[in-house]
Design a protein around this motif. Structure first.
Motif, mmCIF file in Angstrom:
data_model
loop_
_atom_site.group_PDB
_atom_site.id
_atom_site.type_symbol
_atom_site.label_atom_id
_atom_site.label_comp_id
_atom_site.label_asym_id
_atom_site.label_seq_id
_atom_site.Cartn_x
_atom_site.Cartn_y
_atom_site.Cartn_z
ATOM 1 N N HIS A 47 -3.695 -2.756 -1.864
ATOM 2 C CA HIS A 47 -4.356 -1.445 -2.020
ATOM 3 C C HIS A 47 -4.954 -1.256 -3.413
ATOM 4 O O HIS A 47 -4.967 -0.149 -3.937
ATOM 5 C CB HIS A 47 -3.389 -0.303 -1.710
ATOM 6 N N ARG A 90 7.321 -2.543 2.488
ATOM 7 C CA ARG A 90 6.856 -1.187 2.753
ATOM 8 C C ARG A 90 7.977 -0.379 3.309
ATOM 9 O O ARG A 90 8.215 0.667 3.345
ATOM 10 C CB ARG A 90 5.679 -1.210 3.710
ATOM 11 N N VAL A 134 1.759 1.862 -5.484
ATOM 12 C CA VAL A 134 1.668 1.583 -4.051
ATOM 13 C C VAL A 134 1.315 0.132 -3.765
ATOM 14 O O VAL A 134 1.582 -0.355 -2.671
ATOM 15 C CB VAL A 134 0.663 2.522 -3.347
ATOM 16 N N ARG A 147 7.327 1.435 -1.896
ATOM 17 C CA ARG A 147 7.004 2.784 -1.446
ATOM 18 C C ARG A 147 7.556 3.852 -2.390
ATOM 19 O O ARG A 147 6.961 4.910 -2.564
ATOM 20 C CB ARG A 147 7.552 3.003 -0.046
ATOM 21 N N TYR A 148 8.695 3.583 -3.011
ATOM 22 C CA TYR A 148 9.340 4.568 -3.885
ATOM 23 C C TYR A 148 9.362 4.142 -5.351
ATOM 24 O O TYR A 148 10.124 4.695 -6.143
ATOM 25 C CB TYR A 148 10.768 4.835 -3.405
ATOM 26 N N SER A 183 4.109 -3.731 -3.351
ATOM 27 C CA SER A 183 4.741 -4.429 -2.228
ATOM 28 C C SER A 183 3.673 -4.727 -1.186
ATOM 29 O O SER A 183 2.673 -4.031 -1.086
ATOM 30 C CB SER A 183 5.858 -3.583 -1.614
ATOM 31 N N GLN A 221 2.373 -5.871 2.844
ATOM 32 C CA GLN A 221 2.519 -5.304 4.182
ATOM 33 C C GLN A 221 3.728 -5.870 4.924
ATOM 34 O O GLN A 221 4.350 -5.189 5.705
ATOM 35 C CB GLN A 221 1.246 -5.583 5.006
#
Length: 193
Positions: free
Chosen positions: A12, A193, A57, A130-131, A60, A62
């Motif tokens: 991303h 993710r 984001v 994600r975090y 990590s 997919q």
């Protein structure tokens, strides 16, 4: 060169870079002409925190199983990803400040950006991609409401709000950058993710 394009899309990178630019422009716009402006010690880490949140984001992939089976060496790519992301965040802020002719010491931008980037990478290792944003967010939040830094322990806690020549602030940022980048390069993000 195709692998670089595919890597950037899978992590991303285009969306992250756009978010960094937009958050930098937005914060600069809302502080333009205000009494504190960029002279407020809290504004700089806030902008950098928004930037590292945007790039988190991409820490990590997919599919963690696919990453583990890839026939490429991940350690240098992970380290380069973290360092380039931090460099981009710092550069975006430096350009925004230069355009608006605000004087902020370069050492302050480098120190805060390095520490927050390392903290984000450490967040990816501990909490997952994600975090990953939650570790710099939590530290920033605590530092904003912490009592004034009178001793070394409180200087470590509020390192991003200290003047650039404060040894505790510089060492804390350096340790966070080295620890976060090394841990992320060796292990990657927790669980994916």
């Amino acid at each position: 060169m195709r692998w670089l394009t595919l890597y950037a899309r899978s992590r991303h990178v285009p969306a992250s870079l756009t978010a960094v630019l937009l958050s930098t422009v937005f914060v600069r716009a809302i502080t333009q002409g205000t009494e504190g402006g960029s002279g407020d010690a809290r504004m700089l880490p806030l902008v950098l925190g928004a930037g590292v949140t945007a790039v988190s984001v991409g820490l990590s992939g997919q599919d963690p199983a696919l990453d583990r089976t890839a026939a490429i060496r991940w350690m240098p790519r992970r380290a380069a990803h973290v360092l380039l992301a931090g460099t981009f965040v710092g550069t975006a802020l430096t350009v925004a400040l230069a355009v608006s002719r605000d004087a902020v010491p370069a050492e302050l931008i480098v120190r805060d950006c390095a520490g927050l980037t390392g903290l984000t990478a450490l967040g990816a290792v501990v909490l997952g991609g994600r975090y990953a944003w939650s570790m710099p967010f939590a530290w920033l939040s605590f530092a904003f409401f912490a009592p004034p830094a009178t001793g070394v322990p409180m200087q470590v806690v509020t390192w991003m709000l200290l003047p650039p020549d404060t040894a505790a602030g510089t060492w804390t940022a350096l340790v966070l950058l080295l620890l976060g980048t090394t841990a992320y390069a060796l292990t990657g993000a927790k669980g994916g993710r």
